[in-house]
Design a protein around this motif. Structure first.
Motif, short mmCIF file in Angstrom:
data_model
loop_
_atom_site.label_atom_id
_atom_site.label_comp_id
_atom_site.label_asym_id
_atom_site.label_seq_id
_atom_site.Cartn_x
_atom_site.Cartn_y
_atom_site.Cartn_z
N GLY A 155 1.07 -1.29 0.22
CA GLY A 155 -0.21 -0.06 0.00
C GLY A 155 0.56 1.36 0.42
N ALA A 156 2.35 1.04 0.31
CA ALA A 156 2.89 2.16 0.49
C ALA A 156 2.78 2.82 -1.32
N GLY A 157 2.77 2.91 -2.19
CA GLY A 157 2.13 3.29 -3.75
C GLY A 157 3.47 2.97 -4.51
N LYS A 158 3.88 2.05 -4.74
CA LYS A 158 4.39 0.69 -6.02
C LYS A 158 4.00 0.74 -6.96
N SER A 159 2.63 0.21 -7.12
CA SER A 159 2.44 -0.39 -8.49
C SER A 159 1.50 0.84 -8.76
N THR A 160 1.51 1.80 -7.96
CA THR A 160 0.90 3.36 -8.32
C THR A 160 1.90 3.91 -8.99
N ARG A 189 -4.92 3.79 4.03
CA ARG A 189 -5.05 3.31 2.50
C ARG A 189 -5.74 2.36 2.63
N THR A 206 -5.74 -0.51 0.50
CA THR A 206 -6.30 -0.65 -0.32
C THR A 206 -6.84 -2.66 -0.32
N LYS A 207 -6.30 -3.08 -0.19
CA LYS A 207 -6.80 -4.65 -0.74
C LYS A 207 -7.12 -5.30 0.72
N THR A 219 5.49 9.47 -0.70
CA THR A 219 3.92 9.80 -0.89
C THR A 219 3.16 10.37 -0.59
N HIS A 265 3.52 13.86 -2.64
CA HIS A 265 4.14 14.11 -3.90
C HIS A 265 3.01 12.95 -4.09
P1 ADP Z 1 1.64 -1.21 -3.32
O1 ADP Z 1 1.90 -1.28 -5.02
O2 ADP Z 1 2.52 -0.57 -2.30
O3 ADP Z 1 1.12 -2.08 -2.79
P2 ADP Z 1 -0.25 0.61 -4.12
O4 ADP Z 1 0.20 1.61 -5.91
O5 ADP Z 1 -1.08 -0.40 -5.15
O6 ADP Z 1 0.79 -0.11 -3.32
O7 ADP Z 1 -1.82 1.40 -3.15
C1 ADP Z 1 -1.40 2.21 -2.77
C2 ADP Z 1 -2.33 3.01 -2.70
O8 ADP Z 1 -2.25 4.54 -1.84
C3 ADP Z 1 -3.41 3.45 -4.25
O9 ADP Z 1 -4.76 3.37 -3.69
C4 ADP Z 1 -3.15 4.68 -4.55
O10 ADP Z 1 -3.60 5.12 -5.33
C5 ADP Z 1 -2.80 5.50 -3.12
N1 ADP Z 1 -1.87 6.97 -2.91
C6 ADP Z 1 -2.17 7.98 -2.44
N2 ADP Z 1 -1.51 8.79 -2.69
C7 ADP Z 1 -0.03 8.30 -3.51
C8 ADP Z 1 1.12 8.51 -3.44
N3 ADP Z 1 1.16 9.56 -3.65
N4 ADP Z 1 1.89 8.02 -4.35
C9 ADP Z 1 0.94 6.81 -4.34
N5 ADP Z 1 -0.14 6.40 -3.91
C10 ADP Z 1 -0.98 7.02 -3.58
#
Ligand code: ADP
Length: 453
Positions: A278-283, A382, A384-385, A418, A421
């Motif tokens: 949930g850190a934002g790696k995939s996004t 967050r 998300t999952k 994140t 930014h």
């Molecule tokens: P990971 O791949 O690290 O498990 P994801 O990218 O799947 O994380 O999930 C990150 C979640 O956090 C997403 O729902 C995304 O929309 C949200 N988010 C909020 N702010 C940010 C940001 N600045 N960068 C990346 N993701 C963010």
């Protein structure tokens, strides 16, 4: 003892006469004059068995080689050819084509260059190009003795030794393992016993005004000279797609090198995202993928979760399975990078040791570790999952950040925030880093005025 190749074909039989324990420190000291683990062979010896065997070897067949078959001559074949020549000398151009140290030019490229030289610049009756299947031990002076002995067995009676023969580079204190002319001195001392005269080559520099090469020691101070070091060849010419000048190397060789070493913006690179779930790696990785495609790079995105649907199907979430998942991603990424593609990997990859293994597999110069440094509380909010909630309820075990550790990188190439930014800002930050390191071509203005990392 049967000696087999990797495909299990029988090559030779050894009648064992002796089985003996060996002492790593003693051998390292005597052969390599060092215990320093920066020495590639000393490092490798730590993986060797505790016992050595020796005895008569009955060779049934030589290992099969499919490359440069016309150049794969045995000592007997080379002697024959030599014997037909007059005493005033034939050059045996005899490159060793075994394992070598990381970063060295691979033997396919080297031999293509030698072939071009032999064909274009020597009297065909005065040169014999043949390959020596031998792994480099990088033992400097002692390796020179060994090389001379082997060449003697191939019929040579002179042996050219250059500067820093079979040198492994610098030790862990930054000092060269061996002096630049130690190999020449040692070989000189034993040359009578070996039956090989040592022909020393000193360091040469180019005199542009006179259009010729001369030994450094013979040049009056103040003379204008030119030289290009190995590092400069890579960094200032090949990486930038510049042609090596004809005074430095023959055009045929320059072309062969340029084929093997494309400019940086066409070389492979792995961008490795690490951070909590949930850190934002995939996004961030998804945005970066699009930006890199826009800049003309070929990208493969290896997302930890997506990979589990095919490459790592069936793996669970135990520590072992998660490490296996990371190693598989690393293996695929290394292949992609080696073939000049961009691999973007997004997986929690919580263990520092595993990430470092992947870095070594790919090569640090082509590895960009991106630490997505999002605090646990933020990731958990967050969620998300829905994984953190499950982990807190104890429904899943060993969840990174909850009941399994996350080891942050000690020196990541890029760290992302994140919280302050957006994913796009962060993706552009990485793009900028890649631009600065030459992996993508950017308008020059952008790099100078661009964001600071
Ligand atoms: P990971 O791949 O690290 O498990 P994801 O990218 O799947 O994380 O999930 C990150 C979640 O956090 C997403 O729902 C995304 O929309 C949200 N988010 C909020 N702010 C940010 C940001 N600045 N960068 C990346 N993701 C963010």
């Amino acid at each position: 003892m049967a000696l087999r190749d990797a495909k299990n074909d029988l090559l030779a039989v050894m009648t064992i006469e002796e089985i003996y324990a060996w002492d790593l420190a003693e051998v390292a000291q005597k052969a390599f004059d060092t215990l320093d683990l920066r020495h590639p062979l000393v490092a490798e010896m730590h993986h060797w068995g505790k016992l050595h065997i020796s005895g008569k070897l009955q060779v049934l067949q030589l290992p099969k080689h499919y490359d440069f078959q016309g150049l794969r001559l045995t000592p007997a074949q080379e002697l024959t050819k030599r014997a037909t020549q007059e005493v005033d000398g034939v050059l045996l151009l005899h490159p060793s084509v075994g394992m070598t140290k990381p970063g060295d030019v691979d033997h396919y490229t080297r031999v293509r260059a030698y072939k071009a030289l032999a064909a274009g610049y020597y009297d065909p009756n005065r040169i014999l190009l043949a390959l020596l299947p031998l792994a480099m031990r990088l033992a400097g002076p002692r390796e020179a003795l060994w090389h001379a002995l082997i060449r003697r067995n191939h019929g040579a009676n002179h042996f050219i030794v250059g500067r820093d023969h079979a040198g492994p580079g610098n030790d862990s204190t930054g000092q060269p393992f061996y002096g630049p002319y130690d190999a020449q001195e040692l070989l000189q001392r034993y040359s009578a016993e070996l039956g090989v005269s040592m022909v020393p080559f000193r360091e040469l520099v180019y005199l542009p005004e006179q259009e010729r090469y001369e030994e450094v020691s013979r040049i009056p101070s103040g003379t204008r000279t030119a030289s290009i070091s190995g590092t400069q060849v890579r960094e200032q010419y090949l990486n930038q797609g510049r042609t090596l000048p004809p005074w430095f190397t023959r055009p045929e060789v320059a072309e062969i090198l340029a084929e093997t070493y494309p400019p940086r913006h066409r070389q492979g690179v792995c961008i490795w995202f690490t951070g909590l779930s949930g850190a934002g790696k995939s996004t961030t990785a998804e945005v970066l993928t699009v930006l890199l495609l826009e800049h003309g790079r070929q990208v493969t995105l290896l997302d930890g979760d997506v990979v589990r649907t095919h490459l790592s199907k069936g793996l669970g979430f135990s520590k072992e399975d998660r490490n296996t998942n990371i190693r598989r991603i690393g293996f695929v990424a290394a292949e992609i990078v080696q073939h000049d593609g961009v691999a973007i990997c997004a997986a929690v990859s919580p263990y520092r040791a595993t990430r470092n293994d992947v870095r070594n597999l790919i090569g640090s110069e082509h590895f960009v570790e991106v630490f997505v440094d999002t605090p646990l509380e933020v990731c958990e909010t967050r969620d998300t999952k829905g994984m953190y909630a499950k982990a807190r309820r104890g429904e899943i075990k060993d969840f990174t950040g909850i009941d399994d550790p996350y080891e942050p990188p000690a020196q990541p190439e890029v760290t992302l925030d994140t919280v302050t930014h957006t994913p796009e800002e962060n993706a552009r930050l990485i793009l900028h880093y890649l631009g600065q390191h030459g992996f993508v071509r950017m308008p020059t203005g952008m790099l100078q005025n661009g964001m600071k990392i």
